[in-house]
Design a protein around this motif. Structure first.
Motif, PDB file in Angstrom:
ATOM      1  N   PHE A 121      39.381  43.914  39.205  1.00  0.00           N
ATOM      2  CA  PHE A 121      40.246  44.267  40.271  1.00  0.00           C
ATOM      3  C   PHE A 121      41.554  43.671  40.012  1.00  0.00           C
ATOM      4  N   ASP A 122      41.750  42.644  39.169  1.00  0.00           N
ATOM      5  CA  ASP A 122      42.999  41.854  38.956  1.00  0.00           C
ATOM      6  C   ASP A 122      42.779  41.005  37.601  1.00  0.00           C
ATOM      7  N   THR A 123      43.272  41.805  36.542  1.00  0.00           N
ATOM      8  CA  THR A 123      43.126  41.275  35.195  1.00  0.00           C
ATOM      9  C   THR A 123      43.969  40.266  34.826  1.00  0.00           C
ATOM     10  N   LEU A 124      45.068  40.022  35.627  1.00  0.00           N
ATOM     11  CA  LEU A 124      46.050  38.684  35.282  1.00  0.00           C
ATOM     12  C   LEU A 124      45.355  37.637  35.755  1.00  0.00           C
ATOM     13  N   MET A 125      45.118  37.496  37.069  1.00  0.00           N
ATOM     14  CA  MET A 125      44.458  36.372  37.569  1.00  0.00           C
ATOM     15  C   MET A 125      43.196  35.849  37.166  1.00  0.00           C
ATOM     16  N   SER A 126      42.580  37.203  36.910  1.00  0.00           N
ATOM     17  CA  SER A 126      40.888  36.588  36.503  1.00  0.00           C
ATOM     18  C   SER A 126      40.996  36.163  35.096  1.00  0.00           C
ATOM     19  N   LYS A 127      42.185  36.186  34.264  1.00  0.00           N
ATOM     20  CA  LYS A 127      42.135  35.543  32.907  1.00  0.00           C
ATOM     21  C   LYS A 127      42.698  34.280  32.934  1.00  0.00           C
ATOM     22  N   THR A 128      42.902  33.514  33.932  1.00  0.00           N
ATOM     23  CA  THR A 128      43.547  32.250  34.143  1.00  0.00           C
ATOM     24  C   THR A 128      42.420  31.259  33.882  1.00  0.00           C
ATOM     25  N   LEU A 129      42.873  30.253  33.337  1.00  0.00           N
ATOM     26  CA  LEU A 129      41.875  28.891  33.023  1.00  0.00           C
ATOM     27  C   LEU A 129      40.769  28.614  34.188  1.00  0.00           C
ATOM     28  N   VAL A 130      41.473  28.801  35.260  1.00  0.00           N
ATOM     29  CA  VAL A 130      40.816  28.541  36.538  1.00  0.00           C
ATOM     30  C   VAL A 130      39.577  29.482  36.634  1.00  0.00           C
TER      31      VAL A 130
END
Length: 522
Positions: A121-130
């Protein structure tokens, strides 16, 4: 527009909301909402489908941190209590000893965090360390730990000092006996945005463009019920989000803007050695990795990051600054204004290391003990992160300690959490928790703080790895702000602060208006 158009629009919205609710009721398994009670765990009241915590955010008269504190208090003498957020059953850990055991000593059994943003759904936010998990998280965390070492943070010190000096200079035109009123959040947000653009992305111009892009970063703006509902549906059922006009969490145009910044920076043959931003540090490490003179650390941790991964982590630091550093700056300023004796003592300490016409030594800034105490007490009273959680990654049993307990078996995927706000406001650990008292963290008192009751930077292997950088920014800011000025309450200052309802963080309900004037002792 006539009354019939208004009514038809209203009924369409009502029908849409009803359809979404029926869809969720029919497709969502209700078992998670009775998960902990079925295991014999004391459980807070559960509201199916949306969960008790989310219902509280939408409709309760209390702010979210207070709601979670109520869950914490309802545990009584139990070491833990069950509750739910959306479809996720959560085990809130109340016992400091058990917190230390699960999050530190047995952390290999609880390595991951909950996923909010799905990768498809969202590649940018899903790849954060969190959001990263397992070995992928370990690899990426190792790289950014190299970027945030003490020596590299120290190299960023002149850049942070110059950026802060430029910001504070705008206040120095205050005449003697004049009081300059300012909206703390509005003014400080501009500072954090410009500083983040510089120290994270290496930007040294066009800060206005960066701020505009940042204001449109996500497709969810505002604190309305509609915004919260669309966000929840996007997380719960991404396929339904199209009904709300949302195809991703992050605005595509803004995503491309950040990708362009990173791409252009990586294409540079000569890095800017004098700025020492995080982007410059990553670039330098990648260049060193390709050279013949590799040191041991770089050999062990290959700098294998693509542009999307770099953007994801830089955006994580950016939003950590807006959601963490910004409120901490605001609350410190507020507490200094209404506690003038604390402010005066802080100014006296900082005046001892000032160097005429030059910046103090890095170690002198970092060694300001009373400033450490002020920051620590602010982060206790007003923690920027209200909760931290972990997912069980291996079957685990919480053994009994009290006679009335039974062994609690945790399965893979079970979520355990700690309420930082509730711990920090538990009078058992911090007497008079609503009183601002930096002396709690003095050299003679700090040892009295029970381990695992004070967790402003998180806990265990997944704690905040930007702690040194954040502390440096906070210290440089107040070192410069209070050199010639003092902050004071004005007639419009709301005392005490009331927290905002309908948001999941510690945020003031009203704007904080304060005054600045020239120091009277200069």
């Amino acid at each position: 527009m006539n009354i019939f158009d208004v009514l038809s629009g209203f009924f369409f919205l009502l029908l849409l909301l009803l359809s979404v609710f029926i869809y969720i009721c029919c497709t969502v398994d209700l078992k998670p909402f009775y998960y902990w009670s079925s295991k014999g765990v004391r459980t807070a009241k559960i509201l199916p489908v949306i969960g008790d915590a989310i219902f509280g955010i939408c409709f309760s008269k209390k702010p979210y941190p207070k709601l979670i504190q109520d869950v914490y208090d309802s545990a009584g003498n139990s070491r833990y209590i069950g509750y739910s957020e959306l479809r996720t059953p959560i085990l809130m850990i109340k016992s400091p000893e058990l917190i230390g055991k699960l999050f530190v000593r047995d952390a290999e059994n609880f390595q991951d965090r909950r996923v909010v943003f799905l990768e498809n759904f969202d590649t940018l936010m899903s790849k954060t360390l969190v959001h990263l998990r397992g070995q992928e998280w370990k690899n990426i965390r190792g790289i950014w730990n190299m970027v945030l070492t003490t020596s590299k943070v120290e190299r960023m010190y002149p850049l942070i000092y110059r950026m802060t000096e430029s910001f504070v200079t705008s206040f120095n035109n205050v005449e003697k006996n004049e009081v300059k009123t300012f909206n703390v959040k509005t003014v400080y947000r501009k500072y954090i945005c410009d500083l983040s653009a510089s120290i994270y992305f290496g930007i040294d111009k066009d800060f206005d463009i960066f701020r505009v892009k940042l204001s449109n970063f996500v497709n969810f703006n505002g604190n309305s019920i509609w915004t919260l509902l669309s966000f929840c549906v996007a997380c719960l059922a991404p396929k339904l989000s199209i009904l709300f006009g949302v195809s991703s969490i992050v605005n595509k145009d803004v995503h491309e803007y950040f990708l362009k910044i990173v791409s252009e920076s990586l294409e540079k043959e000569d890095i800017n050695k004098h700025r020492s931003s995080l982007m410059d540090s990553i670039h330098k490490l990648k260049q060193e990795e390709q050279s013949e003179n590799l040191d041991g650390d770089i050999k062990r941790a290959k700098i294998d990051l693509n542009e999307d991964e770099i953007v994801s982590q830089l955006c994580m630091f950016l939003f950590s600054s807006l959601d963490g550093l910004l409120p901490t700056l605001i609350f410190i300023t507020y507490e200094l204004a209404i506690n003038p004796n604390v402010q005066q003592k802080l100014q006296d300490e900082m005046d001892q290391i000032r160097v005429e016409g030059d910046l103090p030594e890095f170690h002198n800034i970092m060694g300001l003990q009373y400033l450490n105490m002020v920051i620590s007490e602010t982060m206790r009273k007003w923690p920027s992160v209200t909760m931290t959680d972990r997912l069980c990654t291996k079957p685990y049993t919480i053994e009994t300690v009290h006679p009335e307990e039974k062994p609690l078996h945790l399965d893979i995927g079970d979520c355990v959490a700690v309420s930082l706000y509730a711990l920090h406001h538990d009078p058992k650990y911090f007497p008079k928790p609503d009183t601002f008292d930096p002396e709690r963290f003095s050299g003679g008192n700090r040892h009295k703080i029970k381990p695992f009751t004070y967790l402003p930077w998180g806990i265990g292997p997944r704690n905040c790895n930007a702690q040194k950088l954040s502390l440096l920014i906070l210290k440089v800011f107040f070192f410069q702000l209070l050199e010639h000025l003092e902050v004071i309450p004005i007639d419009e200052t709301v005392i005490p602060i009331e927290l905002q309802k309908g948001v999941i963080k510690v945020e003031p309900k009203c704007d904080i208006l304060l005054g600045l004037r020239k120091r009277e002792d200069l």
